[in-house]
Write an enzyme that holds these catalytic residues in place. Structure first.
Site, PDB file in Angstrom:
ATOM      1  N   GLY A  20       1.495 -13.974  -7.439  1.00 62.36           N
ATOM      2  CA  GLY A  20       2.201 -13.655  -6.075  1.00 62.36           C
ATOM      3  C   GLY A  20       1.091 -14.301  -5.168  1.00 62.36           C
ATOM      4  O   GLY A  20       0.204 -15.232  -5.251  1.00 62.36           O
ATOM      5  N   ILE A  21       0.806 -13.550  -4.054  1.00 60.31           N
ATOM      6  CA  ILE A  21      -0.064 -13.813  -3.069  1.00 60.31           C
ATOM      7  C   ILE A  21      -1.308 -14.011  -3.348  1.00 60.31           C
ATOM      8  O   ILE A  21      -2.135 -14.982  -3.138  1.00 60.31           O
ATOM      9  CB  ILE A  21       0.033 -13.101  -1.750  1.00 60.31           C
ATOM     10  CG1 ILE A  21       1.561 -12.913  -1.063  1.00 60.31           C
ATOM     11  CG2 ILE A  21      -0.971 -13.075  -0.758  1.00 60.31           C
ATOM     12  CD1 ILE A  21       1.957 -11.938  -0.093  1.00 60.31           C
ATOM     13  N   ASP A  66      -7.633  -1.367 -12.917  1.00 59.70           N
ATOM     14  CA  ASP A  66      -6.698  -0.459 -12.515  1.00 59.70           C
ATOM     15  C   ASP A  66      -7.543  -0.176 -10.805  1.00 59.70           C
ATOM     16  O   ASP A  66      -8.315   0.767 -11.139  1.00 59.70           O
ATOM     17  CB  ASP A  66      -6.242   0.654 -13.211  1.00 59.70           C
ATOM     18  CG  ASP A  66      -5.502   1.961 -12.382  1.00 59.70           C
ATOM     19  OD1 ASP A  66      -5.230   1.523 -10.994  1.00 59.70           O
ATOM     20  OD2 ASP A  66      -5.094   2.869 -12.887  1.00 59.70           O
ATOM     21  N   ASN A  93      -6.286  -7.626  -2.685  1.00 58.94           N
ATOM     22  CA  ASN A  93      -4.670  -7.804  -2.372  1.00 58.94           C
ATOM     23  C   ASN A  93      -3.939  -7.105  -3.494  1.00 58.94           C
ATOM     24  O   ASN A  93      -2.528  -7.035  -3.189  1.00 58.94           O
ATOM     25  CB  ASN A  93      -4.866  -9.460  -2.881  1.00 58.94           C
ATOM     26  CG  ASN A  93      -3.337  -9.854  -3.046  1.00 58.94           C
ATOM     27  OD1 ASN A  93      -2.359  -9.951  -2.144  1.00 58.94           O
ATOM     28  ND2 ASN A  93      -2.852 -10.144  -4.523  1.00 58.94           N
ATOM     29  N   TYR A 160       4.244   2.725   1.194  1.00 61.18           N
ATOM     30  CA  TYR A 160       3.871   1.497   1.280  1.00 61.18           C
ATOM     31  C   TYR A 160       3.441   0.923   2.593  1.00 61.18           C
ATOM     32  O   TYR A 160       2.344   0.392   2.837  1.00 61.18           O
ATOM     33  CB  TYR A 160       4.929   0.244   0.682  1.00 61.18           C
ATOM     34  CG  TYR A 160       4.562  -1.025   0.580  1.00 61.18           C
ATOM     35  CD1 TYR A 160       3.792  -1.703  -0.455  1.00 61.18           C
ATOM     36  CD2 TYR A 160       4.913  -1.932   1.849  1.00 61.18           C
ATOM     37  CE1 TYR A 160       3.304  -3.117  -0.319  1.00 61.18           C
ATOM     38  CE2 TYR A 160       4.447  -3.095   1.582  1.00 61.18           C
ATOM     39  CZ  TYR A 160       3.674  -3.818   0.482  1.00 61.18           C
ATOM     40  OH  TYR A 160       3.537  -5.219   0.892  1.00 61.18           O
ATOM     41  N   THR A 195       7.488 -13.345  -4.357  1.00 63.92           N
ATOM     42  CA  THR A 195       6.365 -12.636  -5.233  1.00 63.92           C
ATOM     43  C   THR A 195       7.094 -11.918  -6.143  1.00 63.92           C
ATOM     44  O   THR A 195       8.336 -11.529  -5.952  1.00 63.92           O
ATOM     45  CB  THR A 195       5.446 -11.674  -4.675  1.00 63.92           C
ATOM     46  OG1 THR A 195       5.877 -10.503  -4.330  1.00 63.92           O
ATOM     47  CG2 THR A 195       4.665 -12.499  -3.322  1.00 63.92           C
ATOM     48  N   PRO A 196       6.713 -11.466  -7.242  1.00 63.73           N
ATOM     49  CA  PRO A 196       7.360 -10.701  -8.123  1.00 63.73           C
ATOM     50  C   PRO A 196       7.645  -9.252  -7.474  1.00 63.73           C
ATOM     51  O   PRO A 196       8.434  -8.886  -8.262  1.00 63.73           O
ATOM     52  CB  PRO A 196       6.463 -10.662  -9.186  1.00 63.73           C
ATOM     53  CG  PRO A 196       5.359 -11.848  -9.540  1.00 63.73           C
ATOM     54  CD  PRO A 196       5.268 -12.149  -7.966  1.00 63.73           C
ATOM     55  N   LEU A 197       7.001  -8.859  -6.881  1.00 64.22           N
ATOM     56  CA  LEU A 197       7.063  -7.521  -6.106  1.00 64.22           C
ATOM     57  C   LEU A 197       8.416  -7.684  -5.293  1.00 64.22           C
ATOM     58  O   LEU A 197       9.174  -6.778  -5.209  1.00 64.22           O
ATOM     59  CB  LEU A 197       5.789  -7.195  -5.189  1.00 64.22           C
ATOM     60  CG  LEU A 197       6.027  -5.978  -4.655  1.00 64.22           C
ATOM     61  CD1 LEU A 197       5.897  -4.775  -5.783  1.00 64.22           C
ATOM     62  CD2 LEU A 197       4.645  -5.573  -3.803  1.00 64.22           C
TER      63      LEU A 197
END
Length: 255
Positions: A20-21, A66, A93, A160, A195-197
């Site tokens: 992603g980003i 994590d 990020n 979020y 992105t995958p998200l």
């Protein structure tokens, strides 16, 4: 590579840098000569991203981390410093999305699942980098990936959005507090990006029909849209430029 944006000898840390980003930013940094450390929880993705970035000819290494675990952040950051000698720029990020639950049905456990990574993880990462930069001297660059969800209402995604708003507030406070140490800080306010998200939502027919007409460039962002910005910020070329919220959304927010 020579010139204003030559990052030879620079060490950058990108959390969530395996896709992603984050991977887009890491590509830009490595392409400009920086040594790059990436963190991610998916070991296979970490290794694939590190192999891709190493092809640019700089030193690259990945760490499983994590970011919501304080001990894991401490250990991974110590590992980066031991391996590369220092960290000159840190891009906080790493992030996860919400479950899409209605606000009235959102449990405290779900709220904390998201904020643990997106807010606590950003705090722990930026704090580790800030401590290092202050103790080492010589300045540094701190960057957090925020979101246009802090500007527009984010239905079924309040944890979020709240996390990203909190991250922006942290960055502003850090920019003021650490200016005396030569540390600059910025948040990147990302718009709708492939992105995958986000891809699952972006390619939902109803969502695309509703939102794409509001995108002046008539396309979603891509991870590589963040590459040059990462290089500019890491290199410190802005000098007096700090504490900014830099919007990268194809003019979505102002249309």
């Amino acid at each position: 590579m020579t010139g204003l944006f030559d990052l030879s000898g620079h060490v950058a840390l990108v959390t969530g840098g395996n896709s992603g980003i984050g991977l887009g930013m890491a590509r830009g940094l490595a392409r400009s000569g920086a040594d790059v450390a990436i963190w991610g929880t998916n070991t296979a993705r970490n290794e694939a991203a590190a192999a891709e970035l190493a092809a640019f000819g700089t030193r690259v290494r990945s760490w499983p981390c994590d970011v919501g675990d304080e001990d894991a952040v401490t250990a991974a950051f110590d590992g980066v410093v031991e391996h590369f000698g220092r960290v000159d720029s840190c891009f906080a990020n790493a992030g996860i999305g919400g479950s899409g639950t209605r606000f009235v049905d959102t449990t405290l456990a779900e709220w904390r699942r998201v904020t643990r990574v997106d807010l606590d993880g950003a705090f722990l990462t930026l704090r580790a980098a800030a401590r290092h930069m202050v103790d080492r001297g010589g300045g540094g660059v701190l960057v957090g990936t925020s979101s246009v969800s802090t500007v527009h209402g984010a239905p079924r995604n309040q944890a979020y959005a709240a996390s990203k708003a909190g991250l922006t507030a942290i960055i502003k406070g850090v920019a003021v507090e650490l200016a005396r140490y030569g540390v600059t800080a910025h948040s990147i306010v990302a718009g709708w990006t492939e992105t995958p998200l986000a891809s699952g939502v972006l390619h939902d027919e109803r969502f695309e029909r509703a939102v794409m007409p509001r995108m002046p460039q008539r396309r979603w962002g891509t991870p590589d849209d963040f590459a040059r910005l990462a290089v500019y910020l890491a290199g410190g070329a802005g000098g007096f430029h700090t504490g900014d919220e830099i919007v990268v959304d194809g003019a979505y927010s102002i249309f």
